[in-house]
Enzyme design. Structure first.
Site, PDB file in Angstrom:
ATOM      1  N   GLY A 246      36.235  -9.701   5.665  1.00  0.00           N
ATOM      2  CA  GLY A 246      36.421  -9.336   4.261  1.00  0.00           C
ATOM      3  C   GLY A 246      35.911  -7.940   3.970  1.00  0.00           C
ATOM      4  N   GLU A 265      36.941 -13.794  -0.851  1.00  0.00           N
ATOM      5  CA  GLU A 265      35.973 -14.892  -0.936  1.00  0.00           C
ATOM      6  C   GLU A 265      35.418 -15.041   0.478  1.00  0.00           C
ATOM      7  OE1 GLU A 265      34.549 -18.102  -0.199  1.00  0.00           O
ATOM      8  OE2 GLU A 265      36.266 -19.245  -0.964  1.00  0.00           O
ATOM      9  N   CYS A 302      33.156 -23.176   2.942  1.00  0.00           N
ATOM     10  CA  CYS A 302      32.415 -22.062   2.347  1.00  0.00           C
ATOM     11  C   CYS A 302      31.326 -22.589   1.420  1.00  0.00           C
ATOM     12  CB  CYS A 302      33.344 -21.105   1.614  1.00  0.00           C
ATOM     13  SG  CYS A 302      34.488 -21.933   0.533  1.00  0.00           S
TER      14      CYS A 302
END
Lengths: 528, 528
Positions: A246, A265, A302
């Site tokens: 990310g 995310e 997550c």
């Protein structure tokens, strides 16, 4: 049955990319699956040109047509039947029951977005009417609403191949608000991606949508990802995955001549605080539920609880260890995750003050079917070593043992950004809990009482996003209908003739939607 | 009368920074004004530590206390009386009438934010109630609302020393939503900044707010700006100014270990399209109004119309030139802007196809009191040279002459991101205008009919922000009450005891605010 061809799908056309070969692996057998080729610059260019051409027509589709398109996608997913479950299970090892549930969640969220589109109030129409008599200058007529951005690049996650995958929340929320989507398929489940592309092929044809509205680029190269997010025609990025990947995308986008929004995310350790009173009252069931939450999905969530904060309590720790041992060893998604998991636990164990309490003399070896691991550390050790806040993706949790509950506050203050924090408490702890909440509200996107962060409810009041590094834009959610507010921006119209206004802003309110008119919310029309 | 001391103001304490000396200049006399010293790392550290300490208490102030604080700020600004106008006029040359108007806009927007705070609906409270019977798993209770981020660094603009200055929209919107603010004072009007700090000193004392809620760091060094935005305790940035400075801040923030949001409002050329029919119908008045809009504030507005697109019309061009010549030569803010203005026009004139139509044999020399300049170029020249879209900050506009109105579409397609676009049209042009709007909606934040972009109305339906490079976050506005949605993020509460919830989310709805409950907007309480 869909005949799988290992091709990519660009704006209505199946094609065989010429880039390097990659193969997914069956986690259960370790067999390598069908060969795919990665897309390259040429395919990125084609997909973005087609998406850009499709954007004006797609963004102006009627709300009923766009809602019907989303509903067609849900139906076509269901029409794949067992093939989707079996293909995906072979690629992910997540098991048919879990995948069946995740499919339901996925089609459910698609239909929730269809409902939001039909309702149309999500555009946040706001109108301030003119006042020609106002002094010192006349007041103009101003009206605004949310409009889509253009082609969105989506990177799905390996751990939720349906709900956060090719047709997961990012793709559907972008389509719902009128943006074409280019998915970079996750290379750990390419056949699943291909099935979803076949879904889009049918749904686009049945709904009469422009073909450029969707492309799937298969691939496992970093260059493909970077090409896609740095292409001038890409207008926004949705990403679910690791912090490293990310951040690499965030950094590449920050170097663009024209930066664009990146909704990433990323990782989270989801701290869980448990008061002494809560453990006195129901320590055994909390221990069992914690163990189950850590082991759920082989810890590949997550929202998996990676850090647990308690006042020193050896009985509780041993109950958690027993609970973890009772949970079966389950499969991880692939060998890469198995290697990273062992490596991550090993890095924690480099600290002599960190103990593996349920090691049972097992050696820590890279395995696709690892042990469920409980570690402990003192509050002092945790506070002194920020590395102990790194996410270990898999079935492990670190119990931080405090000398007293006042140390909870220092730990909360030392936390990095997280998606969630949980508090197990009783009515006797109100003062402590208030202080703790004041800290946690600055660190996380969701606070959970007497529960665990796994099992993310899909609803309007959900917030799945938090301060960096858990997400790149803490003010947005990637779960729930408010995820529609990511790939949009306001456009304001000043003194615009009624017939030239978007239908949502026209005087008669033909869609009968909720609008803010001169500051007050109403569905009333404007009569001049 | 406030006794000016050339000091900075950190969390209630006046102090003399030790960094390099800088002086503002009186644009009318070119006299150098009082010597100031720049703040350095030490002052940044002090201000951020104090702001961080103040944050919990400030973010939890009652809505009535916070609204009273904002109202006290407005009153204290008014209490400065003529001193503020005179000091600022000496530093900016903007003139007493303009500054009087801008002061009214500034106190007006402060009071508008006070009203929004009192109303409390801006927190977007959303509640989904529990359902213990739901299958396959019970549904939790989820409630969310917007919360402030923490210390916000604000960089005011030179051209709006009040409305976008030390106590302008960025500072006030950040305070309104509960964030402490550290202002890096614009070095071109330090005495004005100091007066505003004295306002805050009084308003904080009268309202009993924590002192760390506001600091003013004077300075003109790049290092001060970079220290401020890269400090780990800074949680967000608000900026109004040039593209170069804004991008430098964006880039510095993108390199942070923990990136934060940057809301930068930067340059814009605000294209104005005029149809042949519109010029036939009222060309003379449009020409005069265009000239006045370009010359307003000596062209130093982010909404100044820098590009005008017409079908070739020499009569209209000469009317605009006459209008510009009739406008007096006014003062720019400082000599730096005068130099940049001459340089910018010169760069356009390097293209032999660009003509200065009202040059009247004047030489183009750097001046703080420049000529009002009308340039022309063909559509082909404009399309071939993207440099002609660069903002020239000052009283100049470039008229792009098309062979026919179909070229309008190509020009719209070639445009960079802008705050606004305007269309002058008649009812006969509907087909053309629809095509043009479809393009402009992708390029700008606000579309204006039969008017000019200057004179930005402050209201809920205003959108002052647009695609890069006009702003860094196109989905936000820096003008109007919705500017409050920048320095906030959602926090969601799951299964949280009623007494531990923020008051806006409690069952009884004690503030009687509009909330979204199970998807429907209502002010009703929740009865269990």
């Amino acid at each position: 049955m869909i005949n799988l061809t290992q091709q990519s799908y660009i704006a209505g056309t199946w094609l065989a990319p010429q880039g390097s070969v990659f193969q997914a692996q069956d986690p259960a057998t370790l067999d390598l699956l069908a060969q795919h080729h990665s897309c390259q610059q040429n395919e990125v260019e084609q997909a973005l040109q087609a998406a850009t051409c499709a954007f004006p027509a797609f963004s102006q589709t009627s709300i009923s047509a766009r809602a019907a398109f989303l509903e067609a996608i849900a139906l076509e997913i269901e029409a794949l039947g067992e093939q989707l479950l079996n293909v995906c299970n072979q690629e992910t090892g997540l098991g048919i029951p879990r995948l069946t549930g995740e499919r339901g969640r996925t089609t459910g969220q698609i239909r929730a977005f269809a409902t939001i589109v039909k309702n149309s109030s999500w555009v946040q129409a706001s109108i301030d009417t003119a006042d020609a008599q106002r002094q010192p200058v006349p007041k103009p007529d101003l009206r605004k609403l949310l409009k889509p951005l253009g082609p969105v690049a989506v990177f799905g996650a390996s751990n939720f191949p349906f709900a956060f995958g090719t047709l997961g929340g990012d793709t559907i929320s972008a389509l719902a608000s009128g943006n074409p989507v280019i998915v970079k398929g996750h290379p750990s489940h390419p056949a699943s991606n291909e099935l979803f592309a076949s879904v889009m092929d049918k749904a686009i044809a049945k709904s009469g949508m422009p073909k450029g509205v969707f492309s799937l680029l298969q691939g496992n190269t970093i260059s493909l990802s970077i090409e896609l997010v740095t292409h001038p025609l890409t207008q926004a990025v949705g990403f679910t995955g690791s912090l490293n990947a990310g951040r690499a995308i965030m950094d590449a986008v920050a170097r663009r001549t024209k930066p664009i929004p990146v909704y990433a995310e990323m990782g989270s350790v989801n701290p869980v605080f448990m008061t002494h009173n809560a453990l006195l009252q129901s320590g055994a069931s909390i221990a069992q539920n914690l163990a189950n939450s850590v082991c759920l999905g082989t810890g590949q969530f997550c929202t998996s609880p990676g850090v647990v904060v308690i006042q020193k309590n050896p009985v509780f720790v041993s109950l958690v260890a027993q609970g973890m041992d009772k949970n079966p060893r389950n499969l991880l998604l692939n060998q890469g995750i198995g290697k990273a998991f062992a490596q991550g636990v090993k890095q924690f164990l480099h600290y002599p003050e960190v103990n593996w309490v349920n090691s049972n003399n097992q050696a820590l070896e890279p395995s696709i079917q690892p042990a469920n691991i409980v570690l402990t550390a003192s509050a002092a050790t945790f506070l002194a070593n920020p590395d102990l806040q790194h996410e270990v993706f898999g079935p492990a949790t670190l119990i931080v043992e405090c000398d007293n509950e006042q140390e909870f506050i220092a730990i909360a203050q030392a936390l990095d950004g997280n998606l969630t924090a949980s508090i197990h408490t009783t009515e006797q702890d109100t003062a402590l809990v208030k202080s703790l909440m004041a800290e946690l509200e600055q660190k996380v996107g969701r606070i959970i009482f007497n529960g665990f962060p796994t099992g993310v409810e899909v609803c309007g009041s959900q917030n799945h996003g938090g301060p960096y590094p858990s997400s790149s834009v803490a003010s947005s959610t990637s779960v729930g209908i408010d995820a529609i507010y990511r790939f949009v921006r306001f456009v304001s119209y000043q003194d615009t003739p009624n017939n030239l206004l978007p239908v949502e802003l026209q005087n008669s309110n033909p869609l009968n939607i909720m609008r803010r008119i001169n500051g007050a919310f109403t569905t009333d029309p404007i009569t001049k």
